[in-house]
Each structure stands twice: as structure tokens, then as C-alpha cells.
Design a protein around this motif. Structure first.
Motif, PDB file in Angstrom:
ATOM      1  N   UNK A 275      54.447   5.972 -18.315  1.00 48.98           N
ATOM      2  CA  UNK A 275      54.494   4.919 -18.993  1.00 48.98           C
ATOM      3  C   UNK A 275      54.372   5.311 -20.708  1.00 48.98           C
ATOM      4  N   UNK A 276      55.099   6.163 -20.978  1.00 49.57           N
ATOM      5  CA  UNK A 276      55.194   6.624 -22.325  1.00 49.57           C
ATOM      6  C   UNK A 276      56.677   6.368 -22.985  1.00 49.57           C
ATOM      7  N   UNK A 277      56.713   6.481 -24.116  1.00 56.93           N
ATOM      8  CA  UNK A 277      57.930   6.440 -24.829  1.00 56.93           C
ATOM      9  C   UNK A 277      57.978   7.738 -25.684  1.00 56.93           C
ATOM     10  N   UNK A 278      59.299   7.895 -25.689  1.00 60.16           N
ATOM     11  CA  UNK A 278      59.754   9.300 -26.481  1.00 60.16           C
ATOM     12  C   UNK A 278      60.766   9.065 -27.532  1.00 60.16           C
ATOM     13  N   UNK A 279      60.541   9.317 -28.542  1.00 58.71           N
ATOM     14  CA  UNK A 279      61.374   8.740 -29.778  1.00 58.71           C
ATOM     15  C   UNK A 279      61.847   9.794 -30.567  1.00 58.71           C
ATOM     16  N   UNK A 280      63.267   9.896 -30.703  1.00 57.25           N
ATOM     17  CA  UNK A 280      63.752  10.960 -31.563  1.00 57.25           C
ATOM     18  C   UNK A 280      64.525  10.546 -32.663  1.00 57.25           C
ATOM     19  N   UNK A 281      64.182  11.113 -33.844  1.00 59.34           N
ATOM     20  CA  UNK A 281      64.433  10.515 -35.324  1.00 59.34           C
ATOM     21  C   UNK A 281      65.337  11.573 -36.068  1.00 59.34           C
ATOM     22  N   UNK A 282      66.454  11.110 -36.654  1.00 51.86           N
ATOM     23  CA  UNK A 282      67.380  11.763 -37.328  1.00 51.86           C
ATOM     24  C   UNK A 282      67.370  11.149 -38.749  1.00 51.86           C
ATOM     25  N   UNK A 283      67.235  12.212 -39.596  1.00 48.60           N
ATOM     26  CA  UNK A 283      67.093  11.718 -41.021  1.00 48.60           C
ATOM     27  C   UNK A 283      68.358  11.085 -41.379  1.00 48.60           C
ATOM     28  N   UNK A 284      68.277  10.001 -42.340  1.00 47.04           N
ATOM     29  CA  UNK A 284      69.497   9.157 -42.767  1.00 47.04           C
ATOM     30  C   UNK A 284      70.235   9.998 -44.002  1.00 47.04           C
ATOM     31  N   UNK A 285      69.620  11.014 -44.368  1.00 50.18           N
ATOM     32  CA  UNK A 285      70.275  11.174 -45.634  1.00 50.18           C
ATOM     33  C   UNK A 285      71.747  12.044 -45.369  1.00 50.18           C
ATOM     34  N   UNK A 286      71.645  12.781 -44.364  1.00 50.02           N
ATOM     35  CA  UNK A 286      73.114  13.333 -43.927  1.00 50.02           C
ATOM     36  C   UNK A 286      74.048  12.123 -43.859  1.00 50.02           C
TER      37      UNK A 286
END
Ligand code: ADP
Length: 594
Positions: A275-286
Motif C-alpha cells: 500500500x505504497x506508491x513509488x514516483x519517478x520524476x524526470x526533470x523538465x529542463x531537457x
């Protein structure tokens, strides 16, 4: 370029404008497609990474799930819980198990929540003796349930993942076997990989993150109840539980969020088992850089396309103006040639006119010579006859034979008449076309002429047949001169029929459309083949000397022509000549308008 654009016609400017708009649309569309493609690619990469990190995490968590179970089922542990002997052996057993499994710690808690044995029994920070009765994993374990729990260590203050399992003795839980797993290594791996990831628990608290500053930050404001539960379970260090500045910016394909003032593209997945969430973030700069690059390239492309279009247009215009200049040169050359030709023609015309003038002069001289010969010839004979008669008269007077004078003087008068006729004809020939034109009735002219000639016809026993309309036949011209034509024709006919028994002259008037045809015919010998068509030329005659001067028909020809008509002669099949005059009927303006 600038001036040439404004020099273009409206049509060309509209064309360039439309071209620019179309190019802009096309390039923008291409840009949008490229950005879309790039976003899809980003999504794919993010999904792949997330799957990888999710699996690593699951693997890490499940790797130890067997360990508390094995410890709890071990007879050594269970016996120890019953009789309390062999504690040292149990400690060694737990130490070895933890070491083999590579976990942080493995320990045994009794039914009151006190740690009896632990894998770190011989370390300074040993758990032995700790009261963990408040820990949820203990509370659940002692109820006979397996429990998984994430929290900060009570003694070590190091976060860990706890898996607990009840130790059953005679069917009831007598203690709890616990394994603590350190997940900080995962965070280090993510961080070293340059990734931005966090894992949040069911309470929306970040428990793991590649960014240490985010750990224990909350995504929502926690309720007091939740805070109390956390406090009771000693789960997280309370001062750290601050709200992380986290807000969604764009949803949908972009799925953009702002965390602590930084923009990221977020991909999140729910881990059901925990009952967890895993979040992946990509920088929007590229992404921005890519969009900016695409936009810049698009604008450069558009600019280039417009410049090329304008350059081509300019070249086309230059070609056109060059072509026009060439054509203008050609036209000028043609003009010059034409002018030269015109001058040449004018010169030739002048020469021709001069030559014609000379010819006319020569012709006139020839005609005058011809006329002079004819006149001299015509007058010589009567003059010598006159001389002779005058001489006879003088002789008669000398001899006093006056009675014989009269017949001789009658002859003199006759000769004078003949001479008068010759001069009359010459006058007629020399006369210019009449200027006193007026409307006259053809029937009146014919009747007047016939009346004039009536005595002559009777004298020569010539019958006249007249076929003439009953209505007025209007002609325009000099009536007197027209009558002269008719007299000429009648006299010629009489001359031609001289010595013939039955003499007949016919006058036939016929109207054909807007013309009148007058036929004057006789039953004489017809036109002599020798003269034939030349009868209308001056000084052409077949009559014997002193009778004709050969001017009558040429005078007639001139008069009829002046009236806008035509005269011609034909020999009749039944014998005789037929002179035809074709003249336009005169229609008064008001008649013509009717
Ligand atoms: P002229 O009467 O002085 O000879 P014209 O010009 O009037 O001159 O006539 C020219 C010639 O045309 C005449 O000499 C004659 O040969 C011919 N001619 C004219 N009328 C007739 C006619 N009705 N029949 C035959 N020949 C004619």
C-alpha cells in the motif's frame, strides 16, 4: 529585398503571405508531432525505469520475508521461550541467520514486548532488553499475525523495514520473531544514478527518496489522528514530518508537478502489497530544451523557407523584367525597322507619284496630241471646203452670177454647222464633272430626249419602242448631262442603222433592288469587232471622216460614272447593239429612314 517585396503586386504579396502561413502551420504541426513523440518517448523511458525500481524494491523487501518465519519455527527459539535456557545459543543462531541473509538485524521479542535475543547481542547498540511493546509489528505479531512495518529504529534511529512473525508454542503465540531490513542502500543507488524517486506510504509520507531532504516529508497535511498513530508507534521522527511543497501543474500527457519550486514530469505507480506508491520524476529542463530547440529550428526553417521563396520570387521578377526588356528591345528594333520601311515606302510612293505625274503629263500630252490631230483632221477638210466655197462665191460675184450664190452659201452654213458640232463635242469632253446635281425623274429625262429627237427619228423612218415604269424613277445627277448621254446613244444607233430598211430603237427601263437599268437597243449591225470594248475610249470611231470624232461614248462613260453608275455594251443575239446603263436609285434621306 525589402523594396522588392513592396514592389510586388497584391496577388504576389497574398501568395507570399499564404505561403508563409502554410509554412508556419506545417512547421508548427511538425513541431507538435515532434514534441508529442518526445513526450511519448519520455513516458516509455519513465515506465521502464519505474518498473525496474519497483521490482528492485519488491525484491529487496521479499528477499527477507522467509527469515522471521524460519526463526519462529526453529525449535531452538521455541524451546528457549518455554524454558529460558540456551539464550547464548539463540543469540548466535540469530547472528548467523542475519549475517547469512544480509539483514540489518534479527531479534526475538517475548510476549510482553521485551527483546530477549538479538543478532547484535554483542554490539554496543544491542537491542536486548528494549521494550518494543508499542511497536505495531509486535502488537500484530503477538496476536499471531505476520506484520510488515516501516519506521525509524527505536534504538538506532535508523529507518528500516520490519517483518515480524509470531512464535507459536502449543498453538499460542509466545513471542515474536522480527527482521529489520535497511533500505537506505536503495536510496544511495537511486541518488548515485542521478534519478529523482520517492516512495510514499499509505499516509502520504515519503519514506524513501533519492533526495535525502525529502525523506519523512508529507504530501498532504497529516490529520491529528494520523500523527497520534505515528507517535504511538514511534514510526517517524516527528519534527521532520513537514509538508513538502508539491503541486500538480499540468495533468494529461505532460503530467507536470512542482516540488520545492522545481518542475518535474511525474510517473507514479501504486505498490499494492505494501500500500505504497513509488514516483519517478524526470526533470523538465531537457523537455523545455527540446521544445525550445524544435521551436527555434522551426522558426529558422520558416524564415529560411520565406527567404528562399522571396529570393525565388525576386529572381522570377528579374527574369520577367529581363524578358520584358528583351521584348521591348525587340519591339523597338521592329519599330525602327517599320519606321525605315515606312520611310522607304513613302520615298517609293513619292517616286511613284512623281513617275505617275510624269506619265499623266505624258498621257495628257499624248491625249492633247491625239486630240489636236483629230481636231485638225476634222476641221481641215471643212476649212478647205469653206475656202473653196468662199473662192467660188468671190468668182460668182466677179462674174455677177449672184443667183448661184445662195446654194453655195447654204453649203457654207452646213460646213459651219459641222464645225460647230465638232467644237461642241470638244467642249463636252473637256467639261469637268457637274457640280449642279439634283434629283430628277428618269422617265422625264427619257421623254424629253425622245421629244428632242422625235423629228430626227421621223426623218430617218426609225421606230421607237419604250418600256418604262409608270412610277417615278428618281436619280441624282445633272439631268442635262444625262440627257446628253441618251442623245448620244440614240444618234449612234441612228448612225449605225443608216441605209437600213427597218430601223428600230428600244428603250427599256427596269428596277432591280436599289438600282435602275436602262437598256438602249437597236437592230443595226452591232458593235464592230475591230473596236469592240474600246468604244468607250476617246477618239475611237468607225464613222467616216467628218461624221464622228470618237468622243461621244467616252463622254457618256464619264457622265454615268460621275452619277455612281456603270455603262457597258453588248451585241444582241438577234442583231444590233444594246447599251446598258446601271445607276443607283436616289432615295431621299427621310425615305431611306422609313
Ligand atoms: P462617234 O460617234 O464620233 O464615232 P462615239 O464614241 O459616239 O463616237 O462612238 C464610237 C464608235 O462606237 C462608233 O464609231 C461606232 O463604231 C460604235 N458605235 C456606237 N454606237 C453604235 C451602235 N449603236 N451600233 C454600232 N456601233 C456603234
Amino acid at each position: 529585398m525589402k523594396s522588392s517585396f513592396f514592389a510586388l503586386s497584391l496577388k504576389q504579396r497574398i501568395r507570399i503571405f499564404l505561403f508563409s502561413v502554410l509554412t508556419l502551420l506545417a512547421v508548427s504541426l511538425l513541431g507538435i508531432l515532434l514534441v508529442q513523440y518526445y513526450l511519448k518517448d519520455m513516458t516509455r523511458v519513465a515506465d521502464e525505469r519505474l518498473t525496474l525500481y519497483e521490482n528492485t524494491l519488491k525484491l529487496q523487501l521479499n528477499k527477507y520475508s522467509y527469515l522471521p518465519f524460519l526463526v519462529a519455527r526453529s525449535s531452538l527459539v521455541r524451546n528457549f521461550l518455554v524454558d529460558g535456557i540456551d539464550k547464548a545459543e539463540v543469540n548466535v543462531f540469530l547472528e548467523e541467520a542475519s549475517h547469512k541473509a544480509d539483514s540489518t538485524a534479527v531479534y526475538l521479542v517475548d510476549s510482553s514486548g521485551i527483546v530477549l535475543c538479538s543478532s547484535n547481542w554483542n554490539k554496543d547498540n544491542s537491542y536486548i532488553g528494549l521494550d518494543l511493546s508499542f511497536r505495531p509489528y509486535f502488537k500484530e505479531g503477538i496476536k499471531g499475525k505476520e506484520k510488515r512495518f516501516y519506521g525509524v529504529g527505536f534504538a538506532s534511529e535508523q529507518p528500516g523495514y520490519y517483518i515480524s512473525y509470531p512464535v507459536m508454542v502449543n498453538g499460542s503465540p509466545k513471542g515474536v520473531a522480527v527482521v529489520k531490513i535497511d533500505l537506505s542502500r536503495l536510496q544511495t543507488i537511486w541518488k548515485d544514478g542521478g534519478e529523482t524517486i520517492f516512495v510514499a506510504d499509505s499516509k502520504d509520507i515519503i519514506i524513501l527518496s533519492s533526495r535525502p531532504a525529502w525523506q519523512y516529508r508529507t504530501l498532504i497535511t497529516l490529520s491529528p489522528e494520523t500523527l497520534r498513530t505515528i507517535q504511538e508507534g514511534g514510526q517517524y521522527p516527528e519534527p521532520k514530518l513537514r509538508r513538502l511543497e508539491f503541486e500538480p501543474v499540468f495533468s494529461g500527457m505532460l503530467n507536470m508537478v512542482r516540488i520545492d519550486g522545481q518542475y518535474f514530469r511525474e510517473t507514479t505507480r501504486h505498490l499494492k502489497s505494501m500500500d505504497w506508491t513509488i514516483s519517478y520524476f524526470m526533470g523538465v529542463r531537457p523537455l523545455w530544451e527540446r521544445i525550445l530547440g524544435i521551436s527555434l529550428t522551426s522558426f529558422v526553417l520558416i524564415g529560411l523557407a520565406i527567404l528562399i521563396r522571396m529570393f525565388l520570387n525576386e529572381r522570377h521578377l528579374k527574369n520577367v523584367s529581363r524578358q520584358q526588356a528583351r521584348e521591348a528591345d525587340k519591339i523597338q528594333a521592329i519599330n525602327i525597322r517599320l519606321e525605315q520601311e515606312i520611310k522607304e515606302r513613302e520615298r517609293t510612293e513619292r517616286e511613284l507619284r512623281a513617275a505617275q505625274k510624269e506619265l499623266i503629263e505624258a498621257g495628257k500630252l499624248a491625249a492633247v496630241g491625239e486630240m489636236a490631230t483629230a481636231v485638225a483632221h476634222e476641221l481641215n477638210q471643212p476649212i478647205s471646203a469653206l475656202k473653196m466655197y468662199v473662192a467660188s462665191c468671190r468668182l460668182m460675184l466677179k462674174r455677177n452670177k449672184t443667183t448661184e450664190l445662195d446654194p453655195t452659201l447654204v453649203n457654207v452654213l452646213g460646213i459651219s454647222d459641222r464645225m460647230a458640232r465638232v467644237t461642241e463635242q470638244l467642249k463636252s469632253f473637256a467639261r469637268k464633272s457637274s457640280e449642279c446635281e439634283s434629283e430628277f425623274d428618269l422617265r422625264e429625262a427619257v421623254n424629253a430626249t425622245l421629244a428632242l429627237m422625235k423629228h430626227q427619228f421621223e426623218l430617218e423612218g426609225c421606230e421607237v419602242m419604250l418600256n418604262i415604269p409608270e412610277y417615278k424613277v428618281s436619280l441624282l445627277g445633272d439631268c442635262g448631262r444625262f440627257e446628253q448621254v441618251l442623245i448620244n446613244l440614240f444618234r449612234n444607233a441612228l448612225d449605225a442603222m443608216q441605209g437600213q430598211e427597218n430601223k428600230l430603237i428600244g428603250v427599256n427601263v427596269q428596277i432591280e433592288q436599289e438600282m435602275v437599268i436602262v437598256r438602249v437597243l437597236d437592230n443595226g449591225p452591232g458593235i464592230d469587232a475591230e473596236v469592240d470594248s474600246s468604244v468607250f475610249e476617246p477618239f475611237v470611231t468607225t464613222k467616216k471622216e467628218g461624221v464622228g470624232l470618237g468622243l461621244g461614248l467616252s463622254i457618256s462613260y464619264k457622265i454615268i460614272k460621275d452619277m455612281g453608275g456603270r455603262i457597258w455594251v453588248e451585241n444582241r443575239s438577234e442583231g444590233g447593239a444594246e447599251f446598258c446603263l446601271k445607276l443607283p436609285l436616289y432615295q431621299r434621306r427621310e425615305d431611306a429612314n422609313d
